[in-house]
Write a protein that holds these residues in place. Structure first.
Motif, short mmCIF file in Angstrom:
data_model
loop_
_atom_site.label_atom_id
_atom_site.label_comp_id
_atom_site.label_asym_id
_atom_site.label_seq_id
_atom_site.Cartn_x
_atom_site.Cartn_y
_atom_site.Cartn_z
N GLU A 183 0.98 11.32 -14.01
CA GLU A 183 2.36 11.03 -13.61
C GLU A 183 2.42 10.47 -12.19
OE1 GLU A 183 6.71 13.14 -13.86
OE2 GLU A 183 5.00 14.42 -13.35
N ASP A 184 1.70 11.11 -11.27
CA ASP A 184 1.78 10.69 -9.87
C ASP A 184 1.14 9.33 -9.63
OD1 ASP A 184 3.07 13.06 -9.56
OD2 ASP A 184 1.70 13.91 -8.08
N VAL A 185 0.11 8.99 -10.39
CA VAL A 185 -0.45 7.64 -10.31
C VAL A 185 0.60 6.63 -10.77
CG1 VAL A 185 -2.14 6.05 -11.32
CG2 VAL A 185 -2.88 8.27 -10.45
N GLY A 186 1.33 6.96 -11.84
CA GLY A 186 2.42 6.09 -12.30
C GLY A 186 3.48 5.91 -11.23
N ILE A 187 3.84 7.00 -10.57
CA ILE A 187 4.83 6.93 -9.50
C ILE A 187 4.35 6.00 -8.39
CG2 ILE A 187 5.89 8.25 -7.61
CD1 ILE A 187 6.00 10.65 -9.57
N ALA A 188 3.11 6.19 -7.94
CA ALA A 188 2.59 5.42 -6.81
C ALA A 188 2.43 3.94 -7.16
CB ALA A 188 1.26 6.01 -6.34
N ILE A 189 1.93 3.62 -8.36
CA ILE A 189 1.81 2.22 -8.76
C ILE A 189 3.20 1.59 -8.86
CG2 ILE A 189 1.14 0.64 -10.61
CD1 ILE A 189 -1.24 2.47 -11.19
N GLY A 190 4.16 2.32 -9.42
CA GLY A 190 5.52 1.82 -9.52
C GLY A 190 6.12 1.53 -8.15
N GLN A 191 5.93 2.46 -7.21
CA GLN A 191 6.44 2.26 -5.86
C GLN A 191 5.78 1.05 -5.19
OE1 GLN A 191 5.68 6.07 -4.04
NE2 GLN A 191 7.62 6.94 -4.75
N ALA A 192 4.50 0.86 -5.44
CA ALA A 192 3.79 -0.27 -4.84
C ALA A 192 4.30 -1.59 -5.42
CB ALA A 192 2.28 -0.13 -5.05
N ILE A 193 4.52 -1.63 -6.72
CA ILE A 193 5.07 -2.85 -7.34
C ILE A 193 6.43 -3.18 -6.76
CG2 ILE A 193 5.98 -3.81 -9.49
CD1 ILE A 193 3.71 -2.31 -10.96
N SER A 194 7.30 -2.16 -6.66
CA SER A 194 8.64 -2.37 -6.11
C SER A 194 8.58 -2.89 -4.67
CB SER A 194 9.43 -1.06 -6.16
OG SER A 194 10.72 -1.22 -5.60
N LYS A 195 7.72 -2.29 -3.88
CA LYS A 195 7.58 -2.71 -2.47
C LYS A 195 7.05 -4.14 -2.37
CE LYS A 195 5.37 -1.25 1.87
NZ LYS A 195 4.50 -0.22 2.49
N ALA A 196 6.06 -4.47 -3.19
CA ALA A 196 5.47 -5.81 -3.15
C ALA A 196 6.45 -6.88 -3.62
CB ALA A 196 4.20 -5.85 -3.99
N LEU A 197 7.35 -6.53 -4.52
CA LEU A 197 8.34 -7.49 -5.03
C LEU A 197 9.40 -7.84 -3.99
CD1 LEU A 197 8.91 -6.18 -8.66
CD2 LEU A 197 8.09 -8.46 -8.03
N GLY A 198 9.64 -6.95 -3.04
CA GLY A 198 10.62 -7.22 -2.00
C GLY A 198 12.00 -7.49 -2.58
N ASP A 199 12.61 -8.63 -2.19
CA ASP A 199 13.96 -8.95 -2.68
C ASP A 199 13.95 -9.61 -4.06
OD1 ASP A 199 13.10 -11.53 -2.20
OD2 ASP A 199 14.44 -11.87 -0.50
N THR A 218 0.85 -1.18 0.00
CA THR A 218 0.00 0.00 0.00
C THR A 218 0.89 1.23 0.00
OG1 THR A 218 -1.81 -1.10 1.16
CG2 THR A 218 -1.75 1.30 1.27
N ILE A 219 0.59 2.15 -0.89
CA ILE A 219 1.36 3.39 -1.00
C ILE A 219 0.40 4.58 -0.90
CG2 ILE A 219 2.72 4.85 -2.57
CD1 ILE A 219 4.36 2.54 -1.52
N SER A 220 0.77 5.55 -0.09
CA SER A 220 0.05 6.82 -0.03
C SER A 220 1.02 7.93 -0.42
CB SER A 220 -0.50 7.07 1.38
OG SER A 220 -1.45 6.10 1.73
N ARG A 221 0.59 8.76 -1.34
CA ARG A 221 1.47 9.84 -1.82
C ARG A 221 0.65 11.13 -1.87
NH1 ARG A 221 5.83 11.18 -5.11
NH2 ARG A 221 5.40 12.81 -6.66
N LYS A 222 1.13 12.15 -1.16
CA LYS A 222 0.41 13.41 -1.12
C LYS A 222 1.37 14.55 -1.42
CE LYS A 222 -2.80 16.15 1.65
NZ LYS A 222 -3.57 16.23 2.93
N THR A 223 0.99 15.38 -2.38
CA THR A 223 1.75 16.59 -2.71
C THR A 223 0.76 17.75 -2.77
OG1 THR A 223 1.47 16.50 -5.12
CG2 THR A 223 3.23 15.13 -4.17
N ASN A 224 1.26 18.92 -3.10
CA ASN A 224 0.38 20.07 -3.27
C ASN A 224 -0.49 19.94 -4.51
OD1 ASN A 224 1.35 21.34 -0.97
ND2 ASN A 224 2.97 22.42 -2.08
N GLU A 225 -0.16 18.96 -5.38
CA GLU A 225 -0.87 18.80 -6.65
C GLU A 225 -1.80 17.60 -6.66
OE1 GLU A 225 2.83 20.64 -9.25
OE2 GLU A 225 2.65 18.47 -8.97
N THR A 226 -1.44 16.54 -5.96
CA THR A 226 -2.23 15.31 -5.99
C THR A 226 -2.23 14.60 -4.64
OG1 THR A 226 -0.36 13.91 -6.66
CG2 THR A 226 -1.69 14.89 -8.44
#
Length: 200
Positions: A73-89, A10-18
């Motif tokens: 763009e920010d949805v792409g960032i968050a999905i990418g971060q979630a994939i990386s985190k879920a993949l672990g090692d 699970t990823i939460s990402r908050k900026t002034n834009e999204t």
């Protein structure tokens, strides 16, 4: 890798834009719920989840009154971060995959390496500035953000097309199918990282 290990994130990402929330399960069935405020983008993300069999819940609130760039763009960032985190090692994954995806008069290839070395090669050209209400230039921005944050080398190439809707959809479906194969656990090396370096 134990069969009981959960490859979820699970990823939460908050900026002034999204403000973006993403929850996913790499070992799912393609269950999905998308709410970005951009109808065509939601439709494409549905395809990404359904054809990768990655369960995906994406919610986004962005400055759509300005344009759709920050949200895509920010949805792409968050999905990418979630994939990386879920993949672990990354133990046991197949790592490499590709898919040639036909859609009526369109043929698109996606090839990827879950390498830890992010890179995007983009060979596609839209003949219209928008599909639905979404700017076609934003598809590249989404996949760039996804690749950079998931840590994958991603090549997307369209060979030919006669329809901009099908061009966009073929990209998302091809990436989904390649991603499905690349992140699957290979039973022949379930306890090993697929690299001679021993790490990805």
């Amino acid at each position: 890798m134990p069969e009981t290990a959960m490859r979820t994130a699970t990823i939460s990402r908050k900026t002034n834009e999204t403000e973006i929330g993403v929850t996913l399960n790499l070992d799912g069935t393609g269950a999905h719920a998308m709410s970005t405020g951009i109808g065509f983008f939601d439709h494409m993300l549905d395809q990404l989840s359904r054809h990768s069999l990655i369960d995906m819940d994406v919610s986004a609130r962005g400055d759509l009154h300005i344009d759709f760039h920050h949200t895509a763009e920010d949805v792409g960032i968050a999905i990418g971060q979630a994939i990386s985190k879920a993949l672990g090692d990354k133990k046991g994954i197949r790592r490499y995959a590709s898919c040639d995806l036909p859609m009526d008069g369109t043929l698109t290839r996606a090839a990827l390496d879950v390498s830890g070395r992010p890179f995007l090669v983009w060979k596609a050209q839209f003949s219209a500035p928008k599909v639905g209400e979404m700017d076609t230039e934003l598809f590249r921005e989404f996949f760039q953000a996804l690749a950079m944050n998931a840590g994958i080398t991603l090549h997307i190439e369209n060979f030919y097309t006669d329809n901009n809707h099908h061009l966009a959809e073929s990209m998302f479906k091809a990436v989904a199918r390649a991603l499905r194969d690349a992140v699957e656990i290979d039973p022949r090396q379930a306890d090993r990282v697929p690299s001679t370096k021993g790490t990805l």
